[in-house]
Design a protein around this motif. Sequence first.
Motif, PDB file in Angstrom:
ATOM      1  N   ASP A 182      17.793  90.242  68.585  1.00  0.00           N
ATOM      2  CA  ASP A 182      19.331  90.435  68.440  1.00  0.00           C
ATOM      3  C   ASP A 182      20.085  88.906  68.643  1.00  0.00           C
ATOM      4  O   ASP A 182      20.582  88.616  69.422  1.00  0.00           O
ATOM      5  CB  ASP A 182      19.724  91.118  69.609  1.00  0.00           C
ATOM      6  N   PHE A 183      20.071  88.227  67.366  1.00  0.00           N
ATOM      7  CA  PHE A 183      20.631  86.783  67.717  1.00  0.00           C
ATOM      8  C   PHE A 183      22.217  86.749  67.199  1.00  0.00           C
ATOM      9  O   PHE A 183      22.313  87.306  66.081  1.00  0.00           O
ATOM     10  CB  PHE A 183      20.026  85.980  66.520  1.00  0.00           C
ATOM     11  N   VAL A 184      22.859  86.702  68.135  1.00  0.00           N
ATOM     12  CA  VAL A 184      24.378  86.619  67.624  1.00  0.00           C
ATOM     13  C   VAL A 184      25.129  85.350  68.040  1.00  0.00           C
ATOM     14  O   VAL A 184      25.293  84.885  69.024  1.00  0.00           O
ATOM     15  CB  VAL A 184      25.205  87.624  68.943  1.00  0.00           C
ATOM     16  N   ARG A 185      25.711  84.734  66.938  1.00  0.00           N
ATOM     17  CA  ARG A 185      26.580  83.621  67.278  1.00  0.00           C
ATOM     18  C   ARG A 185      27.550  83.930  66.253  1.00  0.00           C
ATOM     19  O   ARG A 185      27.718  84.617  65.178  1.00  0.00           O
ATOM     20  CB  ARG A 185      25.962  82.152  66.775  1.00  0.00           C
ATOM     21  N   PRO A 186      28.952  83.193  66.507  1.00  0.00           N
ATOM     22  CA  PRO A 186      30.163  83.446  65.742  1.00  0.00           C
ATOM     23  C   PRO A 186      29.834  82.935  63.998  1.00  0.00           C
ATOM     24  O   PRO A 186      29.265  82.160  63.976  1.00  0.00           O
ATOM     25  CB  PRO A 186      31.217  82.524  66.203  1.00  0.00           C
ATOM     26  N   HIS A 187      30.631  83.713  63.150  1.00  0.00           N
ATOM     27  CA  HIS A 187      30.451  83.176  62.046  1.00  0.00           C
ATOM     28  C   HIS A 187      31.927  82.656  61.487  1.00  0.00           C
ATOM     29  O   HIS A 187      32.957  83.321  61.743  1.00  0.00           O
ATOM     30  CB  HIS A 187      30.311  84.404  60.852  1.00  0.00           C
ATOM     31  N   TYR A 198      24.366  75.234  51.866  1.00  0.00           N
ATOM     32  CA  TYR A 198      25.798  74.867  52.195  1.00  0.00           C
ATOM     33  C   TYR A 198      26.113  75.341  53.626  1.00  0.00           C
ATOM     34  O   TYR A 198      26.951  74.655  54.198  1.00  0.00           O
ATOM     35  CB  TYR A 198      26.799  75.402  51.213  1.00  0.00           C
ATOM     36  N   TYR A 199      25.353  76.336  54.117  1.00  0.00           N
ATOM     37  CA  TYR A 199      26.128  77.094  55.110  1.00  0.00           C
ATOM     38  C   TYR A 199      24.825  77.403  55.959  1.00  0.00           C
ATOM     39  O   TYR A 199      23.660  77.918  55.882  1.00  0.00           O
ATOM     40  CB  TYR A 199      26.714  78.247  54.866  1.00  0.00           C
ATOM     41  N   GLY A 200      24.868  77.186  57.628  1.00  0.00           N
ATOM     42  CA  GLY A 200      23.888  77.496  58.165  1.00  0.00           C
ATOM     43  C   GLY A 200      24.548  77.428  59.662  1.00  0.00           C
ATOM     44  O   GLY A 200      25.784  77.434  60.142  1.00  0.00           O
ATOM     45  N   LEU A 201      23.446  77.368  60.799  1.00  0.00           N
ATOM     46  CA  LEU A 201      23.795  77.200  62.087  1.00  0.00           C
ATOM     47  C   LEU A 201      24.333  75.675  62.283  1.00  0.00           C
ATOM     48  O   LEU A 201      23.330  74.980  62.239  1.00  0.00           O
ATOM     49  CB  LEU A 201      22.666  77.678  62.982  1.00  0.00           C
ATOM     50  N   TRP A 208      27.699  79.943  63.043  1.00  0.00           N
ATOM     51  CA  TRP A 208      27.605  79.811  61.455  1.00  0.00           C
ATOM     52  C   TRP A 208      28.800  79.364  60.677  1.00  0.00           C
ATOM     53  O   TRP A 208      29.660  79.915  60.793  1.00  0.00           O
ATOM     54  CB  TRP A 208      26.987  81.389  61.079  1.00  0.00           C
ATOM     55  N   ASN A 209      28.441  78.274  60.040  1.00  0.00           N
ATOM     56  CA  ASN A 209      29.401  77.555  59.285  1.00  0.00           C
ATOM     57  C   ASN A 209      28.938  76.598  58.267  1.00  0.00           C
ATOM     58  O   ASN A 209      27.655  76.379  58.024  1.00  0.00           O
ATOM     59  CB  ASN A 209      30.264  76.767  60.301  1.00  0.00           C
ATOM     60  N   TYR A 210      29.834  76.296  57.457  1.00  0.00           N
ATOM     61  CA  TYR A 210      29.431  75.011  56.376  1.00  0.00           C
ATOM     62  C   TYR A 210      28.928  73.834  57.095  1.00  0.00           C
ATOM     63  O   TYR A 210      29.661  73.247  58.075  1.00  0.00           O
ATOM     64  CB  TYR A 210      30.472  74.921  55.279  1.00  0.00           C
TER      65      TYR A 210
END
Length: 354
Positions: A169-174, A228-231, A258-260
Amino acid sequence: MENSSYNSQIRQLRILAEAALTQYDIGSARLTLLSHHADTLFRVTAYPRSTWLAGEPPEKNAETRFVLRLCDSAVQGREREVVKSELQWLTALHRDANILVPEPVLTRNRELQTSVQIEDVEQERLCLLLRWVPGRTMALKLSPISLERMGIFMAQLHNHAHHFMPFGDFVRPHWDWTSVLGTGTVLDPDFASDQCDGLIGGRAYRLFSEIAERAHEQLINLPKTSDYYGLIHANLLPANYIFYQGEVGAIDFRHCSWNYYLYDIAVTLGAFIGHPEEATLRKAFFRGYESIHLLPNHAEQLLSLFMALRIIDHLNVLFRSKDAATHALIPDYLTFALGGLQQFLASSDSATRS
């Protein structure tokens, strides 16, 4: 706790911190307050039990340092999974990437985080312990060599993110640009009316609107693939880089999301806007970064947009803050922000015409 005096808060938090440390197998420890905002941080200097059992004062080289974080009392329910996910990523970085980052310490029950509560405080606090990252910051004494090493470190971070596969259950903002210029931001008239103390005038609103239009045009087709996009760290200001024996590391992963990848770069290089050596430092950073990780096509143009979005993102943070000292920073930062955004639009228009 919010209504008690500052000194009373710190006393209560110190008691909470002492209670939290009993859940870790680190020996005897001394607490030193580092910072107290939404979260509260203590430096923990621990000594092996054997040293104390021998009845002798601990030797300095026998000490081990940690950082204990008492999370904001609002961190409850699902938010606890968000914090746990930060620690899971730090564990993976420490294990797989061989880079200098804080290492989470497990409790006696082999948990990444724990909760503590004391009699006089109604709400329990989420707590976590990290190993101290050795070294020092060089925010005011950065050279081109320093920026090149910072670029190498960030590229290593992004390389790990490219291959990182979260589990459970991995939860970080996008992150999405609409979170910067959508509802509940400085471009939202209701937010501006309620939160911005009359500081957002016509000029500012026009600038924010123009940036929003450019963001929509340029980012709508930018892929959210792992190229392009990751943690990312998402708050790699110069003060969060640590220099130690030729290595560069980072601290304070609380904002990871999670972001560019370009957003991370924008945070670091945005700190040097207007610096006398800005062009030289920027070139050195990219030299280091691109020795490890390739940038996408049109990265320079996109980076300017991300730097503009970062400026507005920080404005949103300042206006949302309930801290009086933070609010005092707003007028000066707003002046800087409007000048920087105007410059971005002018240079963007110039590049388009040419």
